[in-house]
Design an enzyme around this catalytic site. Structure first.
Site, PDB file in Angstrom:
ATOM      1  N   GLU A  25       0.837  -1.199   0.000  1.00  0.00           N
ATOM      2  CA  GLU A  25       0.000   0.000   0.000  1.00  0.00           C
ATOM      3  C   GLU A  25       0.874   1.251   0.000  1.00  0.00           C
ATOM      4  O   GLU A  25       1.858   1.345   0.732  1.00  0.00           O
ATOM      5  CB  GLU A  25      -0.879  -0.014   1.255  1.00  0.00           C
ATOM      6  CG  GLU A  25      -1.748   1.219   1.424  1.00  0.00           C
ATOM      7  CD  GLU A  25      -2.455   1.241   2.777  1.00  0.00           C
ATOM      8  OE1 GLU A  25      -3.401   2.033   2.931  1.00  0.00           O
ATOM      9  OE2 GLU A  25      -2.054   0.464   3.673  1.00  0.00           O
ATOM     10  N   LYS A  85      -9.513   2.593  -2.890  1.00  0.00           N
ATOM     11  CA  LYS A  85      -9.996   2.103  -1.603  1.00  0.00           C
ATOM     12  C   LYS A  85     -11.349   2.707  -1.280  1.00  0.00           C
ATOM     13  O   LYS A  85     -11.561   3.922  -1.408  1.00  0.00           O
ATOM     14  CB  LYS A  85      -8.980   2.452  -0.509  1.00  0.00           C
ATOM     15  CG  LYS A  85      -9.317   1.875   0.864  1.00  0.00           C
ATOM     16  CD  LYS A  85      -8.214   2.192   1.862  1.00  0.00           C
ATOM     17  CE  LYS A  85      -8.510   1.577   3.221  1.00  0.00           C
ATOM     18  NZ  LYS A  85      -7.460   1.877   4.208  1.00  0.00           N
ATOM     19  N   CYS A  95      -5.485  -2.571   2.759  1.00  0.00           N
ATOM     20  CA  CYS A  95      -5.331  -2.472   4.213  1.00  0.00           C
ATOM     21  C   CYS A  95      -6.589  -2.890   4.959  1.00  0.00           C
ATOM     22  O   CYS A  95      -6.974  -4.053   4.982  1.00  0.00           O
ATOM     23  CB  CYS A  95      -4.905  -1.045   4.576  1.00  0.00           C
ATOM     24  SG  CYS A  95      -4.437  -0.838   6.309  1.00  0.00           S
TER      25      CYS A  95
END
Length: 559
Positions: free
Chosen positions: A287, A355, A408
C-alpha cells in the site's frame, strides 16, 4: 471435595463481591481472554474467562450493574488486545494528544456494545428465569449479536472477533467456510461458557461442558476433513514476487528520502531468482509503496515498467489525485485516492482500484463539517480529502485470474471482500463516481484476494499479526487464496484453506517468490449465502432455549 463443589464455592465468592471488586475481576477476565487472540492463540483461557463473567453477572441485582460489568470485561479485553493503536499515535508528535482517546477511549466505546449485550442477557435471564445450560446458550447468542452489530454499526469495527482465536490452528477455523467468522464466534463462545453450569449443582453437572467439548471435537474433525492432503493446486504460469521494503513510518513521507524509497523498491524487484525457480510474472508492492502520484510521473512509470517482468505486471499501492473542479473530485476540493495501480512492462497504467472503506480518524474525519478546523487538521491537514471508491470490485488483468483487490483495512470486513452487486472494474473509471459501474453484468467470481497494506504504523506489536489472521479468515470464508504485500510485514501467500505457502517476517526487508494457489472448485457456502446460515443457526439456538426453558416458565405461570 469434587471439582463442581469447588467451582460452586468460587462462583459464590465472585457473585458476592462488592461493586469495585466485581468490576476489577471483570476487567481481569477480559484481559485474560486477550491471550486467546493471535498471535498467542491460547484458546483454553476462554473456558475460564466466559464462565467467570457469567458468575459475576449472576451476582448483580440492578440493570446498571449488569451493564457496567460487561463494559469492564470488554474494556480489559480491548485495552490489551488493541494496545497497538497507541503505537500508531506515537509516530508523529502531532498525534500525541489523541493517545488517551485511542488507548482508553476506543476500548470504552467498544465496551458499550458488550455492556448493552450483558444488560439484555441479565434482563432476559431474570425475567424468564433462564438457568443452567439455557442461560449459557443465550449468552453465546447475545455475544454473537453484539459482535455482529459492532462489525456493522457506524461503518463497523470487526477486529478481534472471538472466532479469530482458531486462525493458525488446525480444524475449527474451517467452519468459517460454512457460517463465517460470526458463526464461528457463536460456536466458540457457546462451549467456552458452558463450564459455568458446573457451579449450579444438579444431578449431571458435567453433561453441558462435555457436550460443548464434543462440539469443538466435531468442528475439529470437519476442519481436518475439509483441508485436502498435500499442497493446494497452483495457477499455471503465474509466479508472484512480493516486495517488502520495510520503510519506517517516520521516514515514509520524508521528502528527502522519497527517491531512495523508490530506488529500494526497484532494487528489490530486480533481485535475481534462485536457480531452477519459475520466472517471475507479477510484482506486488505494498500500500502506498510509491511516494509519488505514480500516474502523473511518466519517468517513474517508465522505471517501474523496466523492472516489471516481460509480459507481466506490477501491482502497486499509490496515491492518485483528482484536482478540485474536475470530474470525480469530492466536496469541491482536491481529492486523493488510496489506490492500487496496475502497470505493465511498457510503463503503461492498465487500471486501478480505489480504496472504498476508509479508516475513521486515520483516513477521514467523521463529522468533518461540524468539527473545529484544528481537530480536522490533526487527521487531514491541508485543503484536500481522501476520497472513497465505489466498493469491492473484480479486476480482470492480462495473465492473471480475476482478483478482488483490498487495501489495508478493507480486508477485515466479513462478506464484504468481493463484488456482490452488478459492476466490475477492469481498468475503467474508479474515481469514486458510482455511475461508473451501473448497468454492467454481475461480475465473475474472483479467483484470489489481493491485500496490499502498510502496517508500519503499528511497529512490532500484535497488530500486524492480528491483521494477517483476520485476512487469513477471509481466504477460508471465501474459498479464495490470499496474496498479502505489507510494507513492514507480514507479507504472505495463503491458500484457500488458510494455509501459508510462505511469509516474510515482521520488520524484515526482502522479497517473497511464490506461485499463486488456485481457488476452491466451487464457492463456499458462506460465499454463496453470506450470513444467512448464521441467522438460521441463531434462530435454532433460540428455539432450543424457548422449548426447554421459556415453555417451562410459561407452564409455571398457569393457574
Amino acid at each position: 471435595m469434587s471439582l463442581p463443589d469447588r467451582l460452586a464455592r468460587l462462583a459464590t465468592r465472585m457473585r458476592g463481591g462488592g461493586r469495585w471488586r466485581r468490576l476489577g475481576l471483570a476487567a481481569l477476565l477480559g484481559g485474560l481472554a486477550t491471550l486467546a487472540m493471535p498471535p498467542v492463540n491460547a484458546v483454553p483461557v476462554l473456558w475460564l474467562a466466559f464462565p467467570g463473567l457469567i458468575w459475576l453477572l449472576d451476582g448483580v441485582e440492578r440493570p446498571a450493574a449488569a451493564f457496567w460489568t460487561g463494559l469492564a470485561f470488554a474494556f480489559g479485553h480491548f485495552v490489551l488486545s488493541l494496545y497497538w493503536v497507541g503505537e500508531a499515535l506515537l509516530v508523529f508528535p502531532r498525534f500525541w494528544a489523541l493517545l488517551p482517546f485511542a488507548v482508553a477511549g476506543l476500548p470504552f466505546l467498544l465496551g458499550l456494545f458488550v455492556g448493552t449485550g450483558t444488560l439484555v442477557w441479565w434482563a432476559l435471564v431474570r425475567r424468564f428465569r433462564i438457568g443452567g445450560v439455557a442461560r449459557c446458550l443465550l449468552f453465546a447468542v447475545l455475544w454473537t449479536v453484539v459482535e455482529y452489530v459492532r462489525g456493522h454499526a457506524f461503518t463497523g469495527f470487526p477486529w478481534n472477533l472471538t472466532g479469530y482465536v482458531w486462525v493458525g490452528l488446525p480444524g475449527p477455523a474451517q467452519v468459517g467456510s460454512l457460517i463465517g467468522v460470526y458463526g464461528l464466534s457463536l460456536l466458540t463462545v457457546l462451549p467456552a461458557s458452558l463450564p459455568a453450569v458446573l457451579a449450579d449443582g444438579g444431578r449431571r453437572p458435567w453433561a453441558g461442558p462435555v457436550v460443548g467439548l464434543g462440539l469443538v471435537v466435531v468442528m475439529t474433525i470437519y476442519g481436518v476433513a475439509r483441508v485436502p492432503a498435500g499442497e493446494a493446486p497452483l495457477v499455471p504460469g503465474v509466479m508472484l514476487r512480493l516486495v517488502q521494503p520495510n520503510i519506517a513510518q517516520t521516514d515514509k513521507w520524508n521528502a528527502d528520502a522519497e527517491l531512495d524509497h523508490v530506488r529500494l523498491l526497484l532494487a528489490l524487484s530486480r533481485q535475481p531468482q534462485p536457480p531452477g525457480q519459475a520466472p517471475i510474472t507479477t510484482l506486488v508492492w505494498p500500500e502506498t509503496a510509491v511516494p509519488y502520484l505514480l500516474e502523473d510521473e511518466p519517468e517513474l512509470l517508465k522505471a517501474v515498467g523496466q523492472v516489471t517482468p516481460r509480459g507481466g505486471l506490477t501491482l502497486t499501492g499509490s496515491l492518485r489525485l483528482t484536482p478540485a473542479g474536475t470530474p470525480g473530485a469530492q466536496d469541491g476540493t482536491d481529492t486523493y485516492w488510496n489506490s492500487l495501480v496496475v502497470v505493465n512492462d511498457q510503463g503503461q497504467v492498465l487500471g486501478h482500484y480505489d480504496k472504498a472503506h476508509l479508516v475513521p480518524f486515520g483516513e477521514y474525519t467523521p463529522f468533518r463539517r461540524w468539527l473545529p478546523l484544528r481537530a480536522v487538521a490533526l487527521v487531514s491537514p491541508g485543503n484536500s480529502i481522501l476520497g472513497s471508491g465505489p466498493g469491492p470490485s473484480t479486476l480482470d488483468l492480462p495473465g492473471l485470474p480475476p482478483t478482488s483487490p483490498l487495501i489495508c483495512y478493507e480486508v477485515i470486513f466479513p462478506g464484504m471482500v468481493t463484488a456482490q452487486e452488478a459492476g466490475t472494474a477492469s481498468g475503467g473509471d474508479q474515481s469514486g463516481n458510482g455511475d461508473a459501474t451501473k448497468n454492467r453484468p454481475l461480475p465473475e467470481r474472483p479467483r484470489w484476494l489481493l491485500n496490499v497494506t502498510n502496517d508500519a504504523w503499528f511497529g512490532r506489536t500484535a497488530g500486524p499479526h492480528q491483521h494477517l489472521a483476520i485476512a487469513t479468515m477471509r481466504a477460508i470464508e471465501e474459498g479464495l487464496p490470499l496474496v498479502r504485500a505489507a510494507n513492514t510485514g507480514i507479507s504472505a501467500v495463503v491458500d484457500p484453506y488458510g494455509r501459508e505457502l510462505g511469509h516474510l517476517a515482521l520488520g524484515s526487508r526482502g522479497v517473497l517468490d511464490l506461485p499463486l494457489p488456485q481457488s476452491t472448485p466451487w464457492p463456499t457456502p458462506y460465499a454463496r449465502w453470506g450470513d444467512g446460515p448464521l441467522a438460521a443457526l441463531l434462530l435454532a439456538v433460540l428455539g432450543v432455549i424457548y422449548f426447554f426453558t421459556l415453555r417451562m416458565y410459561q407452564g409455571r405461570q398457569c393457574p
